[in-house]
Scaffold this motif. Structure first.
Motif, mmCIF file in Angstrom:
data_model
loop_
_atom_site.group_PDB
_atom_site.id
_atom_site.type_symbol
_atom_site.label_atom_id
_atom_site.label_comp_id
_atom_site.label_asym_id
_atom_site.label_seq_id
_atom_site.Cartn_x
_atom_site.Cartn_y
_atom_site.Cartn_z
ATOM 1 N N ARG A 394 0.859 -1.136 -0.062
ATOM 2 C CA ARG A 394 -0.067 -0.070 -0.033
ATOM 3 C C ARG A 394 0.978 1.344 -0.047
ATOM 4 N N CYS A 395 0.306 2.477 -0.502
ATOM 5 C CA CYS A 395 1.186 3.597 -0.488
ATOM 6 C C CYS A 395 0.753 4.512 0.589
ATOM 7 N N ALA A 396 1.660 5.126 1.391
ATOM 8 C CA ALA A 396 1.172 6.179 2.473
ATOM 9 C C ALA A 396 1.599 7.389 1.823
ATOM 10 N N VAL A 397 0.895 8.532 2.029
ATOM 11 C CA VAL A 397 0.940 9.814 1.273
ATOM 12 C C VAL A 397 0.993 10.688 2.380
ATOM 13 N N SER A 398 2.265 11.766 2.947
ATOM 14 C CA SER A 398 2.051 12.653 3.827
ATOM 15 C C SER A 398 2.160 14.266 3.026
ATOM 16 N N VAL A 399 1.140 14.796 3.456
ATOM 17 C CA VAL A 399 0.953 16.326 2.816
ATOM 18 C C VAL A 399 1.259 17.427 3.687
ATOM 19 N N TYR A 400 2.464 18.006 3.104
ATOM 20 C CA TYR A 400 2.585 19.387 3.920
ATOM 21 C C TYR A 400 2.110 20.438 3.345
ATOM 22 N N ALA A 401 0.797 21.076 3.829
ATOM 23 C CA ALA A 401 -0.287 21.921 3.242
ATOM 24 C C ALA A 401 0.760 23.195 3.259
ATOM 25 N N GLY A 402 0.611 23.860 1.919
ATOM 26 C CA GLY A 402 1.042 24.870 1.726
ATOM 27 C C GLY A 402 2.638 25.054 1.777
ATOM 28 N N ARG A 403 3.530 23.979 1.939
ATOM 29 C CA ARG A 403 5.081 24.004 2.035
ATOM 30 C C ARG A 403 5.564 23.384 1.036
ATOM 31 N N ARG A 404 6.089 23.972 0.214
ATOM 32 C CA ARG A 404 6.688 23.379 -1.003
ATOM 33 C C ARG A 404 8.020 22.933 -0.599
ATOM 34 N N THR A 405 8.809 23.299 0.410
ATOM 35 C CA THR A 405 10.030 22.705 0.526
ATOM 36 C C THR A 405 9.828 22.695 2.272
ATOM 37 N N PRO A 406 9.209 21.721 3.123
ATOM 38 C CA PRO A 406 9.210 21.800 4.545
ATOM 39 C C PRO A 406 10.609 21.350 4.979
ATOM 40 N N ALA A 407 10.822 21.833 6.244
ATOM 41 C CA ALA A 407 11.813 21.412 6.986
ATOM 42 C C ALA A 407 11.860 19.854 7.478
ATOM 43 N N PRO A 408 13.113 19.317 7.591
ATOM 44 C CA PRO A 408 12.946 17.918 7.691
ATOM 45 C C PRO A 408 12.289 17.448 9.298
ATOM 46 N N GLU A 409 12.405 18.398 10.208
ATOM 47 C CA GLU A 409 11.627 18.120 11.331
ATOM 48 C C GLU A 409 10.198 18.585 11.293
ATOM 49 N N SER A 410 9.613 19.328 10.276
ATOM 50 C CA SER A 410 8.076 19.594 10.131
ATOM 51 C C SER A 410 7.304 18.350 9.958
ATOM 52 N N PRO A 411 6.270 18.578 10.981
ATOM 53 C CA PRO A 411 5.144 17.411 10.861
ATOM 54 C C PRO A 411 4.385 17.633 9.651
ATOM 55 N N ALA A 412 4.091 16.428 9.081
ATOM 56 C CA ALA A 412 2.838 16.538 7.800
ATOM 57 C C ALA A 412 1.844 17.212 8.476
ATOM 58 N N THR A 413 0.802 17.735 7.709
ATOM 59 C CA THR A 413 -0.539 18.226 7.832
ATOM 60 C C THR A 413 -1.510 16.985 7.975
ATOM 61 N N ILE A 414 -1.199 16.099 7.348
ATOM 62 C CA ILE A 414 -2.090 14.853 7.160
ATOM 63 C C ILE A 414 -1.370 13.704 6.391
ATOM 64 N N THR A 415 -1.522 12.643 6.980
ATOM 65 C CA THR A 415 -0.804 11.332 6.310
ATOM 66 C C THR A 415 -2.011 10.404 6.318
ATOM 67 N N GLN A 416 -2.296 9.803 4.819
ATOM 68 C CA GLN A 416 -3.469 8.958 4.593
ATOM 69 C C GLN A 416 -2.813 7.787 3.682
ATOM 70 N N ARG A 417 -3.289 6.846 3.905
ATOM 71 C CA ARG A 417 -2.883 5.394 3.448
ATOM 72 C C ARG A 417 -4.033 4.776 2.461
ATOM 73 N N SER A 418 -3.496 4.040 1.378
ATOM 74 C CA SER A 418 -4.373 3.232 0.515
ATOM 75 C C SER A 418 -4.865 2.157 1.298
ATOM 76 N N GLU A 419 -5.778 1.415 0.469
ATOM 77 C CA GLU A 419 -5.991 -0.137 0.650
ATOM 78 C C GLU A 419 -4.897 -0.809 0.320
ATOM 79 N N TRP A 420 -4.628 -2.218 0.941
ATOM 80 C CA TRP A 420 -3.648 -3.039 0.605
ATOM 81 C C TRP A 420 -4.103 -3.609 -0.803
ATOM 82 N N VAL A 421 -2.836 -3.929 -1.487
ATOM 83 C CA VAL A 421 -3.023 -4.738 -2.749
ATOM 84 C C VAL A 421 -2.007 -6.000 -2.602
#
Length: 606
Positions: A394-421
């Motif tokens: 499955r793929c896991a996507v972390s979105v950093y809303a409004g930040r094109r180049t987030p700092a390494p320690e920056s928390p993601a705005t949201i992380t969502q995962r797909s269903e299993w294949v």
């Protein structure tokens, strides 16, 4: 020459006036704008009598030839003249007390004919008539020329969290006086503000001295420091100054009704700033949808994927509901878990900068790729799959809303995962067995070469190779576990994990593998075992572990003592005994000789 008594009376007058009544007003002239308020403070000091003093205001219009017009009084409701009676009754013109001896004249909406010289008079409560009982200041009423316009109104359509917002309003003033303009962007009625009991929040402003100031909220201060909110002043068409609000990453709490407020300021003769006029322009309503409600992560293809070893595997991660793709950074990872469950491990990732990194789960240098095919589409490609690649993906996507180049320690705005294949492999059936042999003829002794044989049998329809490992459980070791001594890999490479002994491994014939221990010592005694793993060949010619393994039973190695070692024991004992007897005889003879020699020396002296 003046008489000597004049300086004396002048000094006496000054001493008396130290306690004289004094009425003060701000220095003038004061410029105010028609249609907006006038606040004129008046204070009295040095008076006698009650602490609460009365105040009366008069106006001397320039076009009335110096005629006195009563405006308002604190002691006489019938004091106002006709031009002010209705305005006083309506409360538009009034007196507000700051204290007993301080009050201010308030004219809520100035008219052009309110221009003139204003006098503040305080009726006497003193026992003597000393000092001044009134003061005056000139007030100039200038036209209202403050103009504010906008170039874009919010449509009210929902906007996804992390989207950039840009609003523009223009403000201008046409006047001969030296005035300044300030502009403030704000929002009212957001859900977060209402929950806190606030209906209006200032976001950011350019003040009268062109200083940029974030709103009082700590959140806006942080976002301004991080560069997420900003305001710019530009020169627009027609000479009007344009003010642009930029919010790089909208959050759900930014929902509300937006406005732009412009104010005209002037510096009075005493150095204080006074706001002359103010206007507010509504910019529309904004609703920010949380990413949790809009973000969608999907793995393709849906369902199960069944392949044969060596076939390519391609999986696609489809992301939607992020908003503007150039407004937020994405971290996309492919995760894998074994067919029977277990720990989820990272296969590969592509960071917001597009850098691909393979995880510890697979070593895919040259054997796979991770690509961004289009906005929101990321593919995983394994060129040749093996049984170890089977499992749940499955793929896991972390979105950093409004930040094109987030700092390494920056928390993601949201992380969502797909269903299993589910990825499964159709492999050929493989059977394998192993046995170990330890020839005991001739008799195994210390210092001799010990040979162990591992016999392997493999049954499969395709090409195969085996990898053989030799293990030992030492007889004299404090550890109960087995030690890996050596490995002969499927491609013929030898790996010796030395335990201090001289070892070698090789293949004697098809299905027969040998371990030799040269100059075997006491620490080589113990239980020995061979372990076999079968490797199969895929259609592309590559080799992979089939997962089929077998272990032999254990054999015990005991080393007998050599004959020469047995003969050496009595020899050592005999030599030791002979040396002891010889030393004893020499010691006895030496002692007797020394005693006799001592007796002879004694008789000679006598």
């Amino acid at each position: 020459m003046a008489p000597r008594w004049i300086p004396f009376f002048a000094l006496l007058w000054e001493l008396q006036c130290c306690v004289c009544r004094e009425v003060t007003l701000p220095a003038g002239p004061l410029y105010r704008v028609a249609g907006f308020s006038l606040s004129l403070p008046c204070a009295v000091s040095g008076y006698e009598g009650p602490r609460t003093q009365d105040f009366e205001w008069y106006l001397y219009r320039e076009d009335a030839g110096g005629q006195q017009i009563g405006v308002v009084s604190t002691r006489d409701t019938g004091f106002p003249y006709a031009p002010f009676q209705s305005r006083v009754q309506a409360g538009e013109v009034r007196v507000e007390r700051d204290s007993g001896d301080k009050a201010r004249l308030i004219i809520q909406r100035l008219r052009p004919d309110d221009q003139g010289r204003y006098e503040c008079y305080t009726p006497s409560t003193d026992t003597r008539f000393l000092g001044n009982y009134s003061s005056s200041v000139v007030v100039k009423v200038i036209p209202d020329t403050l103009l504010i316009t906008h170039s874009r109104i919010l449509s009210g359509q929902p906007i996804i969290e992390g989207t950039e917002l840009q609003l523009t309003c223009a403000a201008s003033v046409q006047t001969d006086q030296h005035t300044h303009v300030s502009v403030t962007f704000g929002v009212r009625g957001s859900k977060g503000a209402e929950s806190l009991g606030h209906n209006l929040r200032e976001i950011i402003s350019i003040d009268r001295e062109l200083r940029v100031t974030p709103g009082r909220s700590a959140t806006y201060g942080r976002r301004y420091g991080d560069g997420e909110i900003a305001v710019e002043k530009r020169r627009g068409d027609g000479g009007r100054d344009q003010y642009v609000l930029k919010m790089s990453a909208l959050a759900p709490e930014d929902s509300g009704s937006y406005f732009c407020e412009a104010a005209q300021w002037i510096r009075d003769p005493d150095g204080t700033w006074e706001r002359l006029a103010q206007r507010t322009m509504e910019l529309g309503n904004l609703t920010v949808q949380p990413l949790a409600e809009t973000l969608s992560v999907r793995s393709l293809p849906d369902g199960d994927v069944s392949l044969r070893p060596g076939a390519p595997l391609r999986l696609r991660c489809q992301v939607s509901g992020v908003g503007a793709w150039n407004g937020s950074a994405l971290l996309v990872r492919w995760m894998r878990r074994g067919p029977a469950g277990g720990v989820e491990v990272e296969v590969v990732r592509v960071d917001p900068d597009g850098v691909v990194a393979w995880g510890d789960d697979l070593s895919r240098a040259g054997g796979g790729s991770m690509e961004k095919e289009a906005d929101g589409s990321f593919s995983l490609h394994l060129f040749s799959v093996h049984p170890a690649d089977a499992g749940l993906y499955r793929c896991a996507v972390s979105v950093y809303a409004g930040r094109r180049t987030p700092a390494p320690e920056s928390p993601a705005t949201i992380t969502q995962r797909s269903e299993w294949v589910t990825v499964s492999l159709k492999t050929e059936e493989v059977r394998v067995s192993a046995s170990i042999a330890l020839p005991r003829r001739p008799l195994l002794k210390r210092g001799s070469t010990v040979t162990l044989l591992c016999n392997v049998s493999v049954q499969t329809s395709g090409a195969s190779r085996v990898e053989v490992q030799w293990l030992q459980q030492p007889a004299l070791s404090e550890h109960s576990g087995r030690l890996l001594l050596a490995t002969l890999s499927y491609d013929g490479l030898t790996h010796i994990y030395s335990n201090g002994s001289d070892l070698s491994v090789d293949r004697v014939s098809a299905g027969v593998f040998r371990l030799r221990i040269f100059s075997a010592a006491e620490e080589d005694q113990g239980h020995y075992q061979c372990r076999v793993q079968v490797w199969a060949q895929d259609p592309r010619g590559g080799w992979y572990s089939s997962g089929a393994t077998a272990e032999s039973v254990t054999v015990h190695l005991y080393l007998y003592t050599r004959v020469t070692d047995l003969l050496l024991v009595p020899l050592v004992i005999g030599v030791s005994s002979a040396l002891f007897v010889g030393v004893l005889i020499i010691s006895t003879v030496t002692c007797c000789f020394m005693s006799r020699l001592a007796g002879q020396r004694s008789r000679t002296r006598k």
